[in-house]
Design a protein around this motif. Structure first.
Motif, PDB file in Angstrom:
ATOM      1  N   THR B 156       0.826  -1.200   0.000  1.00 45.24           N
ATOM      2  CA  THR B 156       0.000   0.000   0.000  1.00 45.24           C
ATOM      3  C   THR B 156       0.868   1.260   0.000  1.00 45.24           C
ATOM      4  OG1 THR B 156      -1.814  -1.094   1.081  1.00 45.24           O
ATOM      5  CG2 THR B 156      -1.680   1.271   1.352  1.00 45.24           C
ATOM      6  N   GLN B 157       1.836   1.307   0.933  1.00 48.18           N
ATOM      7  CA  GLN B 157       2.679   2.502   1.003  1.00 48.18           C
ATOM      8  C   GLN B 157       3.648   2.577  -0.164  1.00 48.18           C
ATOM      9  OE1 GLN B 157       4.495   2.571   4.849  1.00 48.18           O
ATOM     10  NE2 GLN B 157       2.505   2.571   5.881  1.00 48.18           N
ATOM     11  N   MET B 158       4.144   1.407  -0.592  1.00 56.24           N
ATOM     12  CA  MET B 158       5.081   1.411  -1.725  1.00 56.24           C
ATOM     13  C   MET B 158       4.422   2.003  -2.960  1.00 56.24           C
ATOM     14  SD  MET B 158       6.692  -2.329  -1.362  1.00 56.24           S
ATOM     15  CE  MET B 158       6.957  -2.472  -3.107  1.00 56.24           C
ATOM     16  N   LEU B 159       3.170   1.600  -3.205  1.00 54.40           N
ATOM     17  CA  LEU B 159       2.517   2.029  -4.437  1.00 54.40           C
ATOM     18  C   LEU B 159       1.979   3.450  -4.319  1.00 54.40           C
ATOM     19  CD1 LEU B 159       0.764  -1.291  -5.378  1.00 54.40           C
ATOM     20  CD2 LEU B 159       2.759  -0.270  -6.407  1.00 54.40           C
ATOM     21  N   HIS B 160       1.675   3.874  -3.099  1.00 49.97           N
ATOM     22  CA  HIS B 160       1.237   5.264  -2.944  1.00 49.97           C
ATOM     23  C   HIS B 160       2.400   6.237  -2.995  1.00 49.97           C
ATOM     24  CE1 HIS B 160      -2.767   4.021  -0.926  1.00 49.97           C
ATOM     25  NE2 HIS B 160      -2.821   3.993  -2.229  1.00 49.97           N
ATOM     26  N   GLY B 161       3.597   5.727  -2.862  1.00 51.21           N
ATOM     27  CA  GLY B 161       4.758   6.594  -2.953  1.00 51.21           C
ATOM     28  C   GLY B 161       5.068   7.249  -1.629  1.00 51.21           C
ATOM     29  N   PRO B 162       6.213   7.962  -1.561  1.00 51.43           N
ATOM     30  CA  PRO B 162       6.595   8.616  -0.308  1.00 51.43           C
ATOM     31  C   PRO B 162       5.577   9.699   0.071  1.00 51.43           C
ATOM     32  CG  PRO B 162       8.002   9.320  -2.098  1.00 51.43           C
ATOM     33  CD  PRO B 162       7.162   8.220  -2.636  1.00 51.43           C
ATOM     34  N   ALA B 163       5.618  10.086   1.361  1.00 52.84           N
ATOM     35  CA  ALA B 163       4.599  11.002   1.891  1.00 52.84           C
ATOM     36  C   ALA B 163       4.538  12.304   1.092  1.00 52.84           C
ATOM     37  CB  ALA B 163       4.885  11.280   3.356  1.00 52.84           C
ATOM     38  N   GLY B 164       5.668  12.835   0.713  1.00 54.16           N
ATOM     39  CA  GLY B 164       5.688  14.120   0.025  1.00 54.16           C
ATOM     40  C   GLY B 164       5.482  14.003  -1.483  1.00 54.16           C
ATOM     41  N   GLY B 165       5.097  12.857  -1.948  1.00 59.03           N
ATOM     42  CA  GLY B 165       4.964  12.663  -3.393  1.00 59.03           C
ATOM     43  C   GLY B 165       6.312  12.348  -4.016  1.00 59.03           C
ATOM     44  N   PHE B 166       6.270  11.867  -5.242  1.00 56.80           N
ATOM     45  CA  PHE B 166       7.508  11.510  -5.937  1.00 56.80           C
ATOM     46  C   PHE B 166       8.304  12.772  -6.268  1.00 56.80           C
ATOM     47  CE2 PHE B 166       4.692   7.931  -7.029  1.00 56.80           C
ATOM     48  CZ  PHE B 166       5.449   6.916  -6.484  1.00 56.80           C
ATOM     49  N   THR B 167       9.634  12.705  -6.110  1.00 55.93           N
ATOM     50  CA  THR B 167      10.474  13.832  -6.503  1.00 55.93           C
ATOM     51  C   THR B 167      10.959  13.620  -7.932  1.00 55.93           C
ATOM     52  OG1 THR B 167      12.357  12.670  -5.581  1.00 55.93           O
ATOM     53  CG2 THR B 167      11.263  14.282  -4.155  1.00 55.93           C
ATOM     54  N   ALA B 168      11.545  14.699  -8.485  1.00 56.61           N
ATOM     55  CA  ALA B 168      12.015  14.616  -9.864  1.00 56.61           C
ATOM     56  C   ALA B 168      13.124  13.581 -10.003  1.00 56.61           C
ATOM     57  CB  ALA B 168      12.498  15.980 -10.324  1.00 56.61           C
ATOM     58  N   ALA B 169      13.901  13.362  -8.919  1.00 53.19           N
ATOM     59  CA  ALA B 169      15.059  12.472  -9.011  1.00 53.19           C
ATOM     60  C   ALA B 169      14.653  11.036  -9.303  1.00 53.19           C
ATOM     61  CB  ALA B 169      15.861  12.528  -7.700  1.00 53.19           C
ATOM     62  N   VAL B 170      13.440  10.649  -8.896  1.00 50.86           N
ATOM     63  CA  VAL B 170      13.051   9.260  -9.099  1.00 50.86           C
ATOM     64  C   VAL B 170      12.254   9.085 -10.395  1.00 50.86           C
ATOM     65  CG1 VAL B 170      13.031   8.799  -6.639  1.00 50.86           C
ATOM     66  CG2 VAL B 170      10.922   9.458  -7.774  1.00 50.86           C
ATOM     67  N   ALA B 171      12.108  10.158 -11.161  1.00 54.89           N
ATOM     68  CA  ALA B 171      11.285  10.067 -12.374  1.00 54.89           C
ATOM     69  C   ALA B 171      11.869   9.051 -13.352  1.00 54.89           C
ATOM     70  CB  ALA B 171      11.174  11.437 -13.031  1.00 54.89           C
ATOM     71  N   ALA B 172      13.184   9.136 -13.604  1.00 53.83           N
ATOM     72  CA  ALA B 172      13.794   8.249 -14.609  1.00 53.83           C
ATOM     73  C   ALA B 172      13.662   6.787 -14.211  1.00 53.83           C
ATOM     74  CB  ALA B 172      15.248   8.642 -14.829  1.00 53.83           C
TER      75      ALA B 172
END
Lengths: 668, 302
Positions: B156-172
């Motif tokens: 559940t938490q993995m797929l919802h992503g980190p609390a602050g939302g995905f950052t640009a660094a993890v986009a690629a």
């Protein structure tokens, strides 16, 4: 108290084969007495081990024997943990052999088998409770030699003898290495006593050398990948309950040795853990890949032991890394995975070998492609094999899943808690996933070809179910697999106390296993899964559908035979092709020509990479070189006397004062 | 609570519609009218009322296989969150159970296929287990990336992503993982280019050939479980691709269902514009999926 129980059990086990020696070959009382002794030893030993798990003070007994330096034995939770599979399998195997290797059927080697079965159990139990290098090596050698005599039970068969000799050579290379290691231990610590030393007592190079020796010595016994070469042959050719013991329990003595030895050294370098983790991943992957290529049921199961030893070592490597890097949660999860997989593998691998024994007993063949459709004639064996197969694939809701879950959680926890080091460690997680998928492929192949479909030969068609004495031990093992898989929470105290022994630093509170892993959730979901299956089956059964029995759809082909079924080789062919680079399968294709070609056959085999491709060619090369010396040895006494004369003359010639001759010669 | 009820409702009711959407898309590409959107539901009802023809070669494994497959896929569906809502069941390490449940389903599907003793079904079983050996590591690399990004081991938490939302660094890494997961989805649900669900030539099929001998209600169970599997793996993929949420529950459920149907349209388009790969080329595609997910992981930890 607990230790005396175990010592009595060891005595009983060692003596279990003796009454039979005094009785005549035709008497059935030898086997009954021996099974009774072994069952009693198992009950005493298991209760002693259970008591030993939870005693706070670790009992130790000294023997008043000067020559061995007061060789003594003791019991702690780690020893007790490894005693469980030894006594469980010792007892169950003895009962199984009543039906499988009865004195009536095998009058000439039944007594030998039972004598060494008891000795094997006793030797392993002794080595596990030893606290002194001498007692350890004594137990080790009793185990190794008893196992050799068990492998060559059918010493009239050349392949059994060859497998036995290879095993004997391998195990003695290991023993020799261990002698060296313990000699080093005596040199640096001043005693043969096996108690942990302070981390600065031994210099790093000496520690490294001892570690490598331990890795080779114990790795040979455990069947670590490049050192596994003796294993498939020995396990395939032994009687099946012996294979179960060898694969399920004897291999674990290598793991026990490694765990115990690493416990002795308190501050290991991180490289050790990384090396064990890597070797574990390699063993796991290559073990299962080689298993897929096999056509022999028991050889295939033997290669799966290599795979499972790999998974066990992955857990141990993670625990070692946790110890080096001061991460108690890695130690807990890694060691819990390692230890629990030791138990699990001893349960499901023994179960699978006993089922294989039941198949061999009934059909007299080990070749997978000659079987088929056994689920109809041997429903009990087929169901038990299915339990073992699901467990060994690590699938929920059985026990293999729980121990793999520990390893996965440890690896992934390492990644989320520790930056780069953890990420380097977690790379083996996809490898473990691949091992799991390959194991599914392998056991679908075995179960499908051996037990499902229709019989491929007459012997498979006329097979019959095993007698009750063989079915009960299988049932007990299957129930153990199911209990551990569905309610793993019952194991928490056992695992916690064994891990607490290994942690050494009692001031660091290690988290409990049930805190580190979601055991309640897993057991709830396992029950939900079973309930879902039951409900769905009921729903589908509520209405009575019109059923029609028919033949399998064959595209309208007029005369299907059981020969057109997919074979084990064809099921494995795609995977064997994918792993061509390491398996190097031998293919013998038929030469087909003409409009009406003659009958032809195609044959493929996967040989062992180390034994058949490396050691045997190397050995025969050496033999060829040394063959040159053979021309001096031809059995003619006269010539031997001539050699003696020449040798004496040569030796006498050293007495001739050449220098004086020469000086006199040139003096003129 | 109401979310959990809706979750189970969507899980149970929606899957056959996905097959309908895929078939409609394919028909549209081919210039046909195609079957109605609800055709799969009609098929299921029809199959449930039919009788069964059972081969004399088979044992109880043949009957249990489809039922166990359905049970495991249902359970896996309870572990995966939908949209921004949490999964009904979540605990640390549920991702491993999720992956291994599919392993159990595969074991019984292939064992049931071998139970018939037919060479065709043996071929299908061999292909299924072989390709799974390559799609499992890809799935695990993808899960590792998600665990690493979110710092959690709960699906559940993995797929919802980190609390602050995905950052640009993890986009690629996430883009790479999305590509890998899409290939895994196609392979696991047996769609083109890995498998062709329509062909009647047994020699070229994987999933359809394994179930040749199942008929009537059992075949209905298989059909339903296959569509359920597509929904479950599809929702994992959707979490990586679409992270947009409105924040209102009554909008987010339709949004998620819309995303699922959109995914079905994409699968339909892929099926329409591509041909099935040669069987010996499928491993290359799956190895490419491993590489995508693996490089995603390496990009993340560099």
């Amino acid at each position: 108290m607990s230790l005396s129980l175990i010592l009595i059990a060891i005595g009983l086990a060692a003596a279990s084969g003796l009454p039979g020696l005094g009785l005549s070959r035709s008497s059935v009382w030898g086997q009954r007495l021996s099974a009774g002794f072994m069952a009693l030893a198992a009950i005493l030993g298991l209760s002693g081990a259970a008591a030993g798990l939870f005693t706070q003070h670790n009992p130790i007994i000294n023997f008043p024997w000067q020559a061995a330096g007061h060789s003594f034995v003791g019991l702690d939770a780690l020893s007790a943990f490894f005693l469980f599979p030894i006594f469980l399998m010792g007892g169950l195997g003895a009962i199984y052999s009543l039906g499988y290797w009865s004195q009536r059927q095998y009058p000439h080697n039944g007594r030998k088998l039972r004598l060494f079965w008891g000795l094997l159990t006793a030797g392993m139990a002794l080595l596990v409770i030893s606290r002194h290098a001498m007692a350890f090596l004594f137990g080790w050698e009793v185990m190794a030699l008893a196992a050799f005599f068990l492998v060559v039970t059918e010493d009239e068969k050349p392949e059994c003898c060859q497998a036995g000799w290879i095993y004997l050579i391998a195990t003695h290379i290991g023993t020799l290495t261990l002698f060296g290691m313990f000699a080093l231990w005596r040199w640096v610590t001043g005693s043969y006593t096996l108690t942990p030393v302070a981390h600065d007592a031994i210099s790093l190079p000496v520690m490294n050398i001892m570690f490598l020796m331990a890795l080779v010595g114990f790795g040979l016994k455990a069947g670590l990948m490049p050192l596994h070469f003796w294993l498939p042959g020995a396990h395939a050719n032994a009687p099946s309950h012996v294979s179960a013991m060898l694969s399920g329990v004897v291999l674990k003595m290598g793991i026990y040795g490694l765990v115990r030895f690493l416990w002795l050294l308190s501050d290991p370098p991180a490289v050790w853990g990384g090396l064990i983790l890597l070797l574990g991943a390699v063993s796991g992957l290559l073990g299962v890949v080689f298993a897929i290529g096999q056509h022999d049921l028991k050889r295939l199961l033997a290669y799966h032991s290599v795979e499972n030893i790999g998974i066990i070592l992955m857990g141990l490597g993670l625990a070692m890394l946790g110890r080096s890097l001061d991460r108690p949660e890695w130690v807990v999860l890694g060691l819990a995975g390692c230890l629990l997989h030791v138990w699990n593998h001893s349960l499901f691998k023994s179960l699978l070998f006993l089922c294989a024994g039941s198949v061999v007993h009934s059909t007299h063949t080990r070749r997978i492609d000659q079987l088929g459709g056994l689920a109809k004639t041997m429903p009990w064996t087929a169901a038990m094999f299915l339990v073992g197969a699901i467990a060994i694939c690590g699938l929920p809701p059985l026990n293999g899943f729980i121990s793999e879950l520990f390893v996965y959680l440890g690896l992934m926890g390492a990644m989320t808690s520790n930056g780069l080091a953890g990420s380097a460690v977690v790379i083996v997680a996809p490898v473990l996933a691949m091992i799991g998928a390959l194991a599914v492929a392998c056991f679908v192949k075995v179960y499908g070809v051996v037990f499902l479909g229709s019989p491929r030969t007459a012997s498979a068609m006329h097979s019959s179910e095993a007698p009750a004495s063989m079915r009960w031990p299988m049932g007990v093992l299957a129930v153990c697999c199911a209990v551990i898989g569905i309610v793993p929470i019952v194991l928490t105290p056992i695992l916690d106390s064994a891990i607490a022994v290994w942690m050494l630093d009692s001031d660091i509170m290690s988290p409990s296993v049930c805190m580190a892993a979601p055991l309640e959730a897993v057991s709830v979901l396992a029950i939900v899964l079973i309930a879902l299956f039951a409900v769905l089956s009921l729903v589908l059964r509520l209405r009575h559908y019109p059923l029609r029995s028919t033949v399998t759809w064959d595209c309208g082909y007029a005369a299907p035979t059981s020969r057109i079924q997919y074979t084990a080789s064809s099921l494995a062919q795609m995977i064997v092709t994918l792993f061509n680079w390491v398996l190097r399968p031998g293919m013998h294709r038929p030469h087909i020509e003409g409009v009406f070609p003659h009958a032809a056959q195609m044959h493929s085999h996967v040989d062992d990479a180390v034994l058949d491709k490396l050691l045997l060619p190397f050995g025969s090369r050496i033999e060829k070189w040394f063959g040159w010396f053979r021309r001096f040895q031809h059995g003619m006494i006269q010539q031997y006397v001539l050699y003696i004369l020449i040798a004496v003359i040569l030796m006498l010639s050293t007495l001739i004062p050449f220098e004086e001759f020469i000086t006199r010669l040139f003096a003129r | 609570m109401i979310e959990k009820v809706i979750h189970v409702g969507v899980l149970l009711v929606l899957p056959p519609l996905l097959l309908g959407v895929i078939n409609k898309t394919k028909a549209w590409f081919a210039g046909r009218n195609g079957p109605v959107l609800l055709q799969t539901y009609y098929d299921l009802f029809k199959l449930m009322r039919k009788g069964m023809a059972i081969s004399t070669t088979t044992t109880w494994v043949f009957l249990a296989g489809p039922v166990i497959t359905l049970a495991t896929v249902l359970l896996a569906g309870l572990l995966v969150p939908m949209g921004r809502f949490d999964a009904p069941i979540a605990f640390t390490g549920d991702l491993i159970l999720f992956a291994y449940l599919f392993g159990l389903a595969r074991f019984f599907t292939t064992a049931a296929a071998l139970d018939t003793g037919s060479a065709f079904e043996g071929m299908g079983a061999a292909r299924e287990v072989t390709f799974a050996c390559l799609s499992e590591p890809a799935l695990f690399f993808a899960l590792l990336v998600l665990a690493r990004v979110s710092g959690s081991l709960k699906l559940t938490q993995m797929l919802h992503g980190p609390a602050g939302g995905f950052t640009a660094a993890v986009a690629a890494p996430l883009v790479l993982v999305a590509i890998g997961l899409f290939v895994v989805l196609l392979a696991e649900t047996c769609r083109i280019p890995v498998d062709d669900p329509n062909t009647h030539l047994e020699l070229t099929m994987i999933h359809e050939v394994m179930v040749l001998d199942h008929s009537g209600p059992l075949f209905g169970v298989i059909l339903y479980a296959a569509s359920l599997k597509m929904l479950v793996i599809g929702s994992v993929l959707l979490h990586v691709v679409f992270t947009f949420q409105t924040g209102r529950a009554w909008l987010d459920w339709p949004l998620f269902i819309g995303e699922l149907l959109g995914l079905a349209v994409v699968i339909g388009i892929v099926e329409s514009v591509m041909a099935r790969l040669q069987m010996r080329h499928v491993p290359y595609l799956l190895i490419a999926a491993i590489l995508f997910c693996g490089f995603g992981f390496i990009l993340l930890v560099r």
